[in-house]
Design a protein around this motif. Sequence first.
Motif, PDB file in Angstrom:
ATOM      1  N   VAL A  74       9.929  -7.508   6.939  1.00 41.30           N
ATOM      2  CA  VAL A  74      10.199  -8.139   5.649  1.00 41.30           C
ATOM      3  C   VAL A  74       9.176  -7.684   4.613  1.00 41.30           C
ATOM      4  O   VAL A  74       9.517  -7.405   3.462  1.00 41.30           O
ATOM      5  CB  VAL A  74      10.184  -9.677   5.784  1.00 41.30           C
ATOM      6  CG1 VAL A  74      10.417 -10.346   4.433  1.00 41.30           C
ATOM      7  CG2 VAL A  74      11.241 -10.138   6.789  1.00 41.30           C
ATOM      8  N   VAL A  75       7.907  -7.571   5.030  1.00 44.08           N
ATOM      9  CA  VAL A  75       6.855  -7.097   4.120  1.00 44.08           C
ATOM     10  C   VAL A  75       7.167  -5.686   3.651  1.00 44.08           C
ATOM     11  O   VAL A  75       7.006  -5.358   2.465  1.00 44.08           O
ATOM     12  CB  VAL A  75       5.468  -7.159   4.806  1.00 44.08           C
ATOM     13  CG1 VAL A  75       4.396  -6.578   3.880  1.00 44.08           C
ATOM     14  CG2 VAL A  75       5.115  -8.591   5.187  1.00 44.08           C
ATOM     15  N   ASP A  76       7.626  -4.827   4.542  1.00 41.41           N
ATOM     16  CA  ASP A  76       7.974  -3.448   4.170  1.00 41.41           C
ATOM     17  C   ASP A  76       9.083  -3.428   3.118  1.00 41.41           C
ATOM     18  O   ASP A  76       9.019  -2.662   2.140  1.00 41.41           O
ATOM     19  CB  ASP A  76       8.421  -2.663   5.403  1.00 41.41           C
ATOM     20  CG  ASP A  76       7.275  -2.392   6.368  1.00 41.41           C
ATOM     21  OD1 ASP A  76       6.100  -2.491   5.947  1.00 41.41           O
ATOM     22  OD2 ASP A  76       7.548  -2.086   7.548  1.00 41.41           O
ATOM     23  N   ALA A  77      10.095  -4.260   3.302  1.00 38.93           N
ATOM     24  CA  ALA A  77      11.204  -4.296   2.342  1.00 38.93           C
ATOM     25  C   ALA A  77      10.743  -4.846   0.995  1.00 38.93           C
ATOM     26  O   ALA A  77      11.155  -4.349  -0.068  1.00 38.93           O
ATOM     27  CB  ALA A  77      12.340  -5.145   2.903  1.00 38.93           C
ATOM     28  N   LEU A  78       9.880  -5.854   1.021  1.00 42.26           N
ATOM     29  CA  LEU A  78       9.319  -6.388  -0.224  1.00 42.26           C
ATOM     30  C   LEU A  78       8.467  -5.340  -0.940  1.00 42.26           C
ATOM     31  O   LEU A  78       8.558  -5.167  -2.161  1.00 42.26           O
ATOM     32  CB  LEU A  78       8.459  -7.622   0.075  1.00 42.26           C
ATOM     33  CG  LEU A  78       9.176  -8.949   0.302  1.00 42.26           C
ATOM     34  CD1 LEU A  78       8.196  -9.996   0.810  1.00 42.26           C
ATOM     35  CD2 LEU A  78       9.845  -9.440  -0.976  1.00 42.26           C
ATOM     36  N   THR A  79       7.630  -4.667  -0.179  1.00 46.79           N
ATOM     37  CA  THR A  79       6.755  -3.643  -0.758  1.00 46.79           C
ATOM     38  C   THR A  79       7.571  -2.557  -1.441  1.00 46.79           C
ATOM     39  O   THR A  79       7.244  -2.103  -2.552  1.00 46.79           O
ATOM     40  CB  THR A  79       5.856  -3.034   0.332  1.00 46.79           C
ATOM     41  OG1 THR A  79       5.098  -4.085   0.956  1.00 46.79           O
ATOM     42  CG2 THR A  79       4.899  -2.016  -0.262  1.00 46.79           C
ATOM     43  N   GLU A  80       8.641  -2.142  -0.793  1.00 49.61           N
ATOM     44  CA  GLU A  80       9.502  -1.113  -1.382  1.00 49.61           C
ATOM     45  C   GLU A  80      10.082  -1.581  -2.711  1.00 49.61           C
ATOM     46  O   GLU A  80      10.096  -0.830  -3.697  1.00 49.61           O
ATOM     47  CB  GLU A  80      10.635  -0.784  -0.402  1.00 49.61           C
ATOM     48  CG  GLU A  80      11.568   0.312  -0.878  1.00 49.61           C
ATOM     49  CD  GLU A  80      12.659   0.619   0.135  1.00 49.61           C
ATOM     50  OE1 GLU A  80      13.649   1.282  -0.257  1.00 49.61           O
ATOM     51  OE2 GLU A  80      12.548   0.204   1.295  1.00 49.61           O
ATOM     52  N   GLU A  81      10.554  -2.821  -2.770  1.00 51.92           N
ATOM     53  CA  GLU A  81      11.142  -3.337  -4.010  1.00 51.92           C
ATOM     54  C   GLU A  81      10.101  -3.438  -5.123  1.00 51.92           C
ATOM     55  O   GLU A  81      10.359  -3.033  -6.267  1.00 51.92           O
ATOM     56  CB  GLU A  81      11.760  -4.708  -3.750  1.00 51.92           C
ATOM     57  CG  GLU A  81      12.331  -5.371  -5.008  1.00 51.92           C
ATOM     58  CD  GLU A  81      13.134  -6.622  -4.710  1.00 51.92           C
ATOM     59  OE1 GLU A  81      14.362  -6.502  -4.536  1.00 51.92           O
ATOM     60  OE2 GLU A  81      12.532  -7.727  -4.653  1.00 51.92           O
ATOM     61  N   ALA A 110       1.657  -6.722 -16.974  1.00 51.95           N
ATOM     62  CA  ALA A 110       2.116  -7.990 -16.396  1.00 51.95           C
ATOM     63  C   ALA A 110       3.607  -7.924 -16.079  1.00 51.95           C
ATOM     64  O   ALA A 110       4.340  -7.106 -16.639  1.00 51.95           O
ATOM     65  CB  ALA A 110       1.834  -9.130 -17.370  1.00 51.95           C
ATOM     66  N   VAL A 111       4.032  -8.769 -15.198  1.00 47.72           N
ATOM     67  CA  VAL A 111       5.450  -8.853 -14.836  1.00 47.72           C
ATOM     68  C   VAL A 111       6.255  -9.324 -16.043  1.00 47.72           C
ATOM     69  O   VAL A 111       5.884 -10.291 -16.717  1.00 47.72           O
ATOM     70  CB  VAL A 111       5.652  -9.837 -13.660  1.00 47.72           C
ATOM     71  CG1 VAL A 111       7.145 -10.046 -13.374  1.00 47.72           C
ATOM     72  CG2 VAL A 111       4.948  -9.335 -12.407  1.00 47.72           C
ATOM     73  N   THR A 112       7.359  -8.626 -16.328  1.00 46.49           N
ATOM     74  CA  THR A 112       8.244  -9.029 -17.423  1.00 46.49           C
ATOM     75  C   THR A 112       9.402  -9.860 -16.873  1.00 46.49           C
ATOM     76  O   THR A 112       9.662  -9.874 -15.661  1.00 46.49           O
ATOM     77  CB  THR A 112       8.820  -7.810 -18.154  1.00 46.49           C
ATOM     78  OG1 THR A 112       9.698  -7.100 -17.255  1.00 46.49           O
ATOM     79  CG2 THR A 112       7.713  -6.880 -18.631  1.00 46.49           C
ATOM     80  N   TRP A 113      10.113 -10.530 -17.782  1.00 45.97           N
ATOM     81  CA  TRP A 113      11.262 -11.338 -17.361  1.00 45.97           C
ATOM     82  C   TRP A 113      12.353 -10.462 -16.734  1.00 45.97           C
ATOM     83  O   TRP A 113      12.970 -10.845 -15.738  1.00 45.97           O
ATOM     84  CB  TRP A 113      11.821 -12.117 -18.534  1.00 45.97           C
ATOM     85  CG  TRP A 113      12.860 -13.122 -18.121  1.00 45.97           C
ATOM     86  CD1 TRP A 113      14.214 -13.023 -18.262  1.00 45.97           C
ATOM     87  CD2 TRP A 113      12.627 -14.379 -17.472  1.00 45.97           C
ATOM     88  NE1 TRP A 113      14.836 -14.127 -17.745  1.00 45.97           N
ATOM     89  CE2 TRP A 113      13.887 -14.989 -17.261  1.00 45.97           C
ATOM     90  CE3 TRP A 113      11.479 -15.066 -17.063  1.00 45.97           C
ATOM     91  CZ2 TRP A 113      14.031 -16.237 -16.650  1.00 45.97           C
ATOM     92  CZ3 TRP A 113      11.623 -16.306 -16.449  1.00 45.97           C
ATOM     93  CH2 TRP A 113      12.883 -16.872 -16.245  1.00 45.97           C
ATOM     94  N   PHE A 158       3.477 -14.268  -7.221  1.00 46.67           N
ATOM     95  CA  PHE A 158       2.457 -14.188  -6.174  1.00 46.67           C
ATOM     96  C   PHE A 158       2.807 -13.094  -5.164  1.00 46.67           C
ATOM     97  O   PHE A 158       1.954 -12.271  -4.803  1.00 46.67           O
ATOM     98  CB  PHE A 158       2.320 -15.530  -5.468  1.00 46.67           C
ATOM     99  CG  PHE A 158       1.279 -15.527  -4.380  1.00 46.67           C
ATOM    100  CD1 PHE A 158      -0.066 -15.676  -4.690  1.00 46.67           C
ATOM    101  CD2 PHE A 158       1.631 -15.341  -3.052  1.00 46.67           C
ATOM    102  CE1 PHE A 158      -1.039 -15.645  -3.696  1.00 46.67           C
ATOM    103  CE2 PHE A 158       0.671 -15.315  -2.046  1.00 46.67           C
ATOM    104  CZ  PHE A 158      -0.667 -15.468  -2.365  1.00 46.67           C
ATOM    105  N   ILE A 159       4.049 -13.073  -4.710  1.00 45.64           N
ATOM    106  CA  ILE A 159       4.483 -12.036  -3.752  1.00 45.64           C
ATOM    107  C   ILE A 159       4.337 -10.653  -4.359  1.00 45.64           C
ATOM    108  O   ILE A 159       3.878  -9.717  -3.684  1.00 45.64           O
ATOM    109  CB  ILE A 159       5.946 -12.309  -3.319  1.00 45.64           C
ATOM    110  CG1 ILE A 159       6.012 -13.551  -2.426  1.00 45.64           C
ATOM    111  CG2 ILE A 159       6.533 -11.099  -2.592  1.00 45.64           C
ATOM    112  CD1 ILE A 159       7.420 -14.032  -2.130  1.00 45.64           C
ATOM    113  N   HIS A 160       4.697 -10.507  -5.630  1.00 49.22           N
ATOM    114  CA  HIS A 160       4.591  -9.202  -6.299  1.00 49.22           C
ATOM    115  C   HIS A 160       3.154  -8.682  -6.257  1.00 49.22           C
ATOM    116  O   HIS A 160       2.910  -7.525  -5.867  1.00 49.22           O
ATOM    117  CB  HIS A 160       5.055  -9.323  -7.759  1.00 49.22           C
ATOM    118  CG  HIS A 160       4.805  -8.094  -8.573  1.00 49.22           C
ATOM    119  ND1 HIS A 160       5.596  -6.960  -8.501  1.00 49.22           N
ATOM    120  CD2 HIS A 160       3.821  -7.796  -9.471  1.00 49.22           C
ATOM    121  CE1 HIS A 160       5.131  -6.037  -9.316  1.00 49.22           C
ATOM    122  NE2 HIS A 160       4.051  -6.518  -9.929  1.00 49.22           N
TER     123      HIS A 160
END
Length: 508
Positions: free
Chosen positions: A338-345, A359-362, A470-472
């Motif tokens: 799951v971490v690998d898939a999140l990292t890729e995204e 910073a993260v945009t909407w 946080f995950i990002h």
Amino acid sequence: MQPYLELASLRITTTIPLSPRIYSTIFLQAMAAMAYIALRGAALAAIVALIHWVYRWRHPKCAGTLPPGSMGIPIIGETLQFFAPNPTCGLSPFVRDRVKRYGSMFKTSIVGRPVVVSADPDVNHYVFQNEGKLFESWYPDTFTEIFGRDNVGSLHGFIYKYLKTLVLRLYGQENLKAVLLAETDAACRGSLAAWAAQPCVDIKDGLSTMIFDLTAKKLIGYEPTKSSESLRENFTAFIRGLISFPLNIPGTAYHECMEGRKKAMKVLKGMMKERMADPERKCEDFFDHVIQELRREKPLLTETIALDLMFVLLFASFETTALALTLGVKLLTENPRVVDALTEEHEAIVRNREDPDAAVTWAEYKSMTFTAQVIMEIVRLANIVPGIFRKALQDVEIKGYTVPAGWGIMVCPPAVHLNPDIYEDPLAFNPWRWQGKPEITGGTKHFMAFGGGLRFCVGTDLTKVLMATFIHNLVTKYRWKTVKGGNIVRTPGLGFPDGFDIQLFPKN
């Protein structure tokens, strides 16, 4: 006693004169005999009344058919079993065993109140859809004492809708886009960087501090470095006993909880008094908007409602999200795929920026498709709220059973979220189960992590934004490993009794 009675009757049949002393003795002994008989009668009557009371407790009156189940020991009911610890993510033994024995609806008694527990998705949906008609929001008296008798969960009708509209000024999507997204992103960046500079961090404690500082500033302008009162410590004491056996004596978790509430309310009352005395103060936070409402010519709020509202918002804004995120980090640690898939995204998002450190945009947030699936799966398994309570306003017929007027009904989200007939292999952390499904923006029959019906949580969008940012920042900037702890316990709320320490390593 028989000789005394015979002696008393002697005066009736004999002509032998008796002295006053004998008369007195006979009278006292006769009175003693009658008192003995009366006491025996009273004791017998008390025993009969007790037996009747116990019978009525175990067999409550009902115009229809009550669901099966046990009311437990008089007064205590099944409270001890309800609060018994459960060291798994699975359904609590209290609910699991009774569903197996009685079915998806059963009666019980918790903290002295009769309650029908529902693990049935159709019944749950019916309850939520009929709030204000057949049911109203309700919590046992002990919960009401904790959150305040005028807390938003205990209010109904127009005043509840009014407060909900007021809170959405802060937590609604417009303010999330304009202000809160950037602030949550900055808070996550700063906290992760500070934790990475330490040998290890208790992630639950760290997340609680981060989110509390963020939300308390927005709600009441609170800054811990500028305050002599550690408001979060009071809430920590409050939280430790929030879902505990309601015994309010020194040394118990419940007593500590009530003391934490007293101290936190003292701080809030002091703030209110100071701000009410300063009519020229500008609106800098949500509390100032509440004060403005109180200053109206005919205010809808009272000071008590306002204080209870601020107390509940401070609690709800940080603790539930911190618990869910802590469990999320644990689940990610145990599931590298799951971490690998999140990292890729998330690395793809960073690569598409002109400035990788921006910073993260909407738009970026809304593009986090797999992250949204991960968040759904985390909150499904977290089951932060073990039960959602309502009260029957009249006798209600549901699926052949009657919920009597005045009885509580506890909707049990974990029983739905962990139902193998609804979710295949329900204890598995599998974000892909949400793939291709539309975004859930309210409670449904099969998903109620944020409540349902009229009282769907107003902070849902903020929670999702906090978890996503946080995950990002976690997966794009750090690797981590478990140092110690991470064991969970439910009593019935989620907790980490030995903490959860991790070590963070910045990515090169």
